[in-house]
Design an enzyme around this catalytic site. Structure first.
Site, mmCIF file in Angstrom:
data_model
loop_
_atom_site.group_PDB
_atom_site.id
_atom_site.type_symbol
_atom_site.label_atom_id
_atom_site.label_comp_id
_atom_site.label_asym_id
_atom_site.label_seq_id
_atom_site.Cartn_x
_atom_site.Cartn_y
_atom_site.Cartn_z
ATOM 1 N N TYR A 1 0.823 -1.207 0.000
ATOM 2 C CA TYR A 1 0.000 0.000 0.000
ATOM 3 C C TYR A 1 0.855 1.254 0.000
ATOM 4 C CZ TYR A 1 0.842 0.627 5.048
ATOM 5 O OH TYR A 1 1.424 0.822 6.278
ATOM 6 N N CYS A 2 0.215 2.368 -0.392
ATOM 7 C CA CYS A 2 0.830 3.690 -0.340
ATOM 8 C C CYS A 2 -0.269 4.660 0.091
ATOM 9 C CB CYS A 2 1.461 4.077 -1.678
ATOM 10 S SG CYS A 2 0.275 4.215 -3.031
ATOM 11 N N LYS A 3 -0.171 5.906 -0.291
ATOM 12 C CA LYS A 3 -1.186 6.878 0.130
ATOM 13 C C LYS A 3 -2.477 6.739 -0.670
ATOM 14 C CE LYS A 3 -1.924 11.752 1.119
ATOM 15 N NZ LYS A 3 -1.315 13.091 1.203
ATOM 16 N N MET B 1 -4.000 4.444 1.714
ATOM 17 C CA MET B 1 -4.321 4.884 3.067
ATOM 18 C C MET B 1 -5.417 5.946 3.087
ATOM 19 S SD MET B 1 -2.708 3.209 5.394
ATOM 20 C CE MET B 1 -2.479 4.162 6.899
ATOM 21 N N GLY C 1 -2.672 4.519 -3.821
ATOM 22 C CA GLY C 1 -2.760 3.297 -4.627
ATOM 23 C C GLY C 1 -1.901 3.295 -5.871
#
Length: 104
Positions: free
Chosen positions: A64-66, A93, A68
């Site tokens: 995951y990241c902020k 996130m 996608g």
């Protein structure tokens, strides 16, 4: 493989061979993480690749990241270097409704 928030969370919960990979920056990491995640900032370029090479490729990686985008890119890179199972958290996130903890 891109998974919805719900599918990502439920598949992760049932997976006994799972690792969670956060590909955000250190500053973003400090804002809170999904419990159990390990950090590997995709913006580190070759350093990101070196860290990937240290990981166990037989595990299933939930990435995951902020939002996608970076995590989708990370999954693609991981697949190219021999990781069989990578799962991108769609929406990252920004849309995560599960647990979030402070990094240790």
């Amino acid at each position: 493989m891109n998974l919805s928030q719900e599918d990502w969370a439920s598949q992760l919960a049932a997976d006994t061979n799972a690792e969670i990979l956060d590909v955000r920056t250190e500053d973003e990491w400090q804002d809170g993480i999904i419990p159990g995640a390990i950090l590997n900032d995709i913006y580190k370029g070759q350093g990101f690749i070196y860290r990937l090479e240290e990981l166990d490729k037989s595990k299933n990686y939930y990435v995951y990241c902020k939002a996608g985008g970076r995590s989708a890119q990370a999954c693609s890179i991981m697949n190219q270097i021999g990781f069989a199972n990578t799962y991108n958290l769609e929406g990252g996130m920004m849309h995560w409704e599960g647990a979030v903890v402070a990094p240790e």
